[in-house]
Design a protein around this motif. Structure first.
Motif, PDB file in Angstrom:
ATOM      1  N   ALA A   1      43.826  37.602  50.827  1.00 48.54           N
ATOM      2  CA  ALA A   1      42.815  37.835  49.804  1.00 48.54           C
ATOM      3  C   ALA A   1      43.279  37.273  48.468  1.00 48.54           C
ATOM      4  CB  ALA A   1      42.517  39.324  49.682  1.00 48.54           C
ATOM      5  N   GLU A   2      42.401  36.483  47.818  1.00 49.46           N
ATOM      6  CA  GLU A   2      42.690  35.875  46.531  1.00 49.46           C
ATOM      7  C   GLU A   2      41.530  36.148  45.574  1.00 49.46           C
ATOM      8  OE1 GLU A   2      45.366  34.231  45.578  1.00 49.46           O
ATOM      9  OE2 GLU A   2      46.445  33.977  47.478  1.00 49.46           O
ATOM     10  N   GLU A   3      41.857  36.231  44.250  1.00 47.45           N
ATOM     11  CA  GLU A   3      40.828  36.412  43.242  1.00 47.45           C
ATOM     12  C   GLU A   3      40.145  35.074  42.954  1.00 47.45           C
ATOM     13  OE1 GLU A   3      42.498  38.087  39.780  1.00 47.45           O
ATOM     14  OE2 GLU A   3      43.076  40.001  40.735  1.00 47.45           O
ATOM     15  N   PHE A   4      38.874  35.147  42.625  1.00 44.76           N
ATOM     16  CA  PHE A   4      38.145  33.949  42.240  1.00 44.76           C
ATOM     17  C   PHE A   4      38.652  33.443  40.900  1.00 44.76           C
ATOM     18  CE2 PHE A   4      35.208  35.786  45.301  1.00 44.76           C
ATOM     19  CZ  PHE A   4      34.800  34.665  46.005  1.00 44.76           C
ATOM     20  N   ILE A   5      38.663  32.152  40.729  1.00 39.35           N
ATOM     21  CA  ILE A   5      39.130  31.550  39.487  1.00 39.35           C
ATOM     22  C   ILE A   5      38.181  31.913  38.353  1.00 39.35           C
ATOM     23  CG2 ILE A   5      39.644  29.371  38.316  1.00 39.35           C
ATOM     24  CD1 ILE A   5      40.315  28.179  41.026  1.00 39.35           C
ATOM     25  N   GLY A   6      38.763  32.508  37.295  1.00 36.57           N
ATOM     26  CA  GLY A   6      37.968  32.868  36.125  1.00 36.57           C
ATOM     27  C   GLY A   6      37.092  34.073  36.319  1.00 36.57           C
ATOM     28  N   GLY A   7      37.298  34.826  37.333  1.00 32.97           N
ATOM     29  CA  GLY A   7      36.465  35.996  37.570  1.00 32.97           C
ATOM     30  C   GLY A   7      37.294  37.262  37.579  1.00 32.97           C
TER      31      GLY A   7
END
Length: 769
Positions: free
Chosen positions: A222-228
């Protein structure tokens, strides 16, 4: 009245005497029914009291666990409740026969477990994709490679799907569409990875076996969305991710909308945003107690030095920039997995020893090796498994029946490996006190036990050296077992029993006495039953007979029989081909027949002594697979009745295989193969022999497929292919090997050893008198 009373008492006594054996059964049944009715009334009464009790529920009794909502079947448990589906047929609709599938797995709607998709590119197809294919492809049941543009040459053994566009988002969109269209209804899980990812195949397969298939699963790193700053996560494509079939089916209607509405640079972010926006499902790294472990590989990392728990537990490693690093990772993880397996084996063996000590047999019940089946115990002398004797240079039980032959090929490699393994095990047990080195193999014995594997007994001449440098030569006997490993089901192409079989029957002048019986059996078992089989005759004329064919045709009688069959069966045509030759080579004859039939023809090369039946023809169809396998049956040859029965009544039609004949493994006259496979192998043969026709006289069709095709050669005993006894003429103009096969076939087809011994004994008795 007294007479009536006596008669009634006598009748009652007779009835009681007749019922006396059944009285215990009747009493037991009546008592059981009474107790069951009594228990049912108690249970029913208790249930009614509880349901009708007014007011709040009474507290549970002391020591009784309180009931929870999880123990009560709720809406989420409906899939696990057994349901009875009543059978109903509308009387107004015509009855339609239910189509039964060939396999119960298909009928019940079972799916395959795992499908793997590898995303690659034109630049890395011949490098990283090849490395992925060589490391993990043989572990997965189905693996496909997806790319935008394909290179000029696709590597061997890889199934590639090219979409025609290198844009990453377009490639992901087309890949998901392709997977849904072609495999959405066949697999439960879909694993998507990149070609710069190393995945532990066995760990991935073990992961999906522990997950429930009735949930929407989006599992990966699981990774965070860029800029979110949202709570939603997407699965990083570099470490691979797992999709369930239910999620794929729900996602497919929204793929077009995602392509038009979602803008992203990375395909894994685009897919994650699509799943979140339209399905509301986010990526997770653990589910149902299972963790998706990953490891990010740093630059200039040495895989051989990675020993941390995070590395060892990783399912996927990323990034892998070159092929050499991919192979090094595979070697390291294979070593780690092997160490785990050896440790598990030791733990299981220890548990077996501890539990066996508690059994009635005690420690004496422990078999060697621990955990392997005990040796097979024969119940008669016919079940005894014989040992084969060998040395480092020779084998004394040869396949061709000779008493001694040179040890070579796989047998030589096998012997060398077990000797090295024996010395290694001795050193592992006695070091550092003693160090052993091999001098010579004195005696070697091996046998194959179908219940456990290959067993070896070795007498080794060893040199033992102590820590102080003293050495001594000694002989030691060791025993080894190569156990049977995990049984695998080899996938085979699907074939049906509706294929037309083209029988090819070569006939020489010596075969004329047997043609009538062959045609009668052929007509009875195929023409009368309307079996999908045709017959072509090959008339082999000698040069002298060919010159006189205008005056005297040696095959005129056979042609008349064929004419009668064609009159009896108007829809049947039996063509024949005339060939003039002195040496009827099987390959030369097939060259003539092959040119006169389509490439998809299924040939059955028969002999005149063969009795054709539908049972064998069906096995010929099922065992012969185009571009995959050819079938060479081993027919059953009946013994010479003059030696077996010696004037007694002959056997019945139900042949006793153990008494009346044997399977003739020296004969390769019968064969089932497709014309396309023969033409491919024959082309390779022609390039090898360079128009040397004399080479063809030393070969059979079996040799052509064995040496010049990459197909599977299936050779098996065929009880449905029975031949009457006949003494065949062996052509001395054939090669020495073919002539030797023919002679051995004639000799072994005379009778069994016991029959020959009895005939010899009777002959000696007659001569002595």
């Amino acid at each position: 009245e007294s007479g009536l009373a006596v008669a009634a008492a006598m009748r009652l006594g007779a009835v009681l005497s007749a019922l006396r054996p059944a009285l215990p059964l009747l009493l037991g049944l009546s008592l059981g029914c009474s107790l069951s009715l009594l228990r049912a009334s108690w249970s029913h009464g208790a249930a009614e009291e509880r349901c009708l009790a007014p007011g709040p529920l009474a507290p549970p009794a002391r020591g009784a666990p309180p009931e929870t909502a999880e123990e009560r079947p709720g809406p989420g448990h409906e899939d696990f409740r057994p349901r009875i589906v009543p059978y109903y047929r509308d009387p107004n609709k015509p009855y339609k026969k239910v189509l039964r599938t060939r396999y119960i797995q298909t009928e019940l709607g079972f799916h395959e477990r795992l499908f793997v998709a590898v995303l690659t590119s034109k630049a890395t197809l011949n490098t990283l994709a090849v490395a992925v294919n060589k490391t993990v492809a043989h572990h997965f049941p189905r693996l496909l490679y997806f790319t935008g543009l394909r290179s000029a040459k696709v590597p061997h053994g890889m199934v590639l799907v090219a979409h025609g566009d290198e844009r990453p988002i377009w490639l992901m969109y087309e890949t998901m569409n392709y997977i849904h269209q072609h495999f959405g209804s066949d697999y439960d899980w879909f694993y998507i990875m990149q070609d710069d990812t190393y995945a532990q195949a066995e760990q991935v397969k073990a992961l999906v076996t522990h997950l429930s298939i009735n949930q929407d699963v989006y599992l990966g790193r699981a990774e965070e969305f860029i800029g979110g700053d949202e709570q939603a996560r997407y699965c990083h494509g570099g470490f691979g991710y797992l999709l369930s079939r239910s999620l794929l089916l729900k996602l497919h209607p929204h793929l077009d909308s995602c392509r038009n509405e979602i803008l992203s640079v990375r395909p894994d972010e685009w897919l994650g945003r699509c799943i979140i926006d339209f399905l509301g499902i986010t990526c997770v790294s653990q589910l149902q107690g299972q963790h998706y472990h990953t490891y990010e590989l740093a630059k200039n990392t040495e895989p051989e030095k990675e020993e941390g728990e995070e590395f060892q537990a990783a399912l996927a490693v990323h990034p892998v920039p070159d092929m050499a690093l991919m192979y090094r990772l595979h070697k390291q993880f294979s070593r780690i997995q092997l160490d785990r397996v050896y440790q598990e084996i030791q733990d299981l063996q220890m548990q077996i020893r501890n539990l066996t000590a508690l059994t009635p047999a005690g420690e004496a019940g422990v078999t060697w090796p621990v955990g392997i089946n005990s040796p097979f115990l024969p119940k008669s002398r016919f079940e005894v498994i014989s040992w084969d004797y060998f040395t480092e240079q020779h084998l004394f039980s040869c396949p061709d029946g000779s008493p001694k032959c040179e040890l070579s090929g796989a047998s030589k490699a096998d012997v060398s490996e077990i000797i090295e393994s024996a010395v290694e095990q001795l050193n592992r047990r006695y070091q550092p006190l003693l160090r052993f080195s091999k001098r010579q193999l004195l005696n070697g014995y091996r046998r194959f036990d179908p219940t456990r594997g290959m067993e070896y007994t070795l007498d080794l001449l060893l040199e033992a050296a102590t820590q102080k440098g003293h050495s001594h030569v000694l002989a030691k006997r060791v025993s080894l077992v190569r156990p049977l490993s995990k049984v695998e089901i080899i996938p085979m192409p699907y074939v049906t029993e509706a294929t037309r079989v083209q029988l090819v029957l070569p006939l020489t002048v010596q075969d004329l006495d047997f043609v009538a019986n062959f045609l009668d059996v052929f007509a009875m078992n195929t023409l009368d039953t309307h079996d999908n089989a045709l017959l072509t005759l090959l008339f082999i004329y000698r040069p002298y007979d060919a010159q006189r064919v205008g005056q005297v045709d040696v095959f005129a009688g056979v042609k008349a029989m064929v004419g009668e069959l064609e009159k009896r069966y108007a829809e049947v045509k039996i063509p024949w081909i005339s060939v003039k030759t002195e040496v009827p080579s099987q390959v030369k004859l097939m060259d003539i027949v092959s040119k006169k039939h389509p490439v998809d023809t299924l040939f059955f090369l028969a002999s005149v002594w063969t009795e054709i039946n539908m049972e064998f023809l069906n096995r010929c169809r099922m065992n012969t697979i185009s571009n995959w396998q050819v079938f060479f049956p081993v027919h059953f040859q009946e013994f010479n009745p003059a030696l077996v029965y010696r004037g007694e009544q002959t056997a019945s039609s139900n042949t006793d295989f153990l008494r009346d004949g044997h399977f003739d493994r020296h004969s390769f006259a019968e064969a089932c193969f497709y014309n396309s496979d023969y033409m491919t192998a024959r082309t390779k043969l022609a390039a090898d022999i360079l128009d040397r026709d004399e080479v063809l006289e030393s070969m059979e069709v079996f040799d052509v497929f064995l040496h010049y095709s990459g197909l599977h050669l299936f050779r098996a005993v065929e009880p449905g292919l029975v031949q009457k006894y006949t003494l065949r003429s062996c052509n001395p103009r054939f090669s020495e090997e073919l002539y030797h096969r023919c002679v051995l076939s004639n000799l072994e087809g005379l009778a069994s050893r016991s029959h020959l011994a009895m005939a010899l004994f009777e002959q000696e008795q007659a001569n002595s008198t």
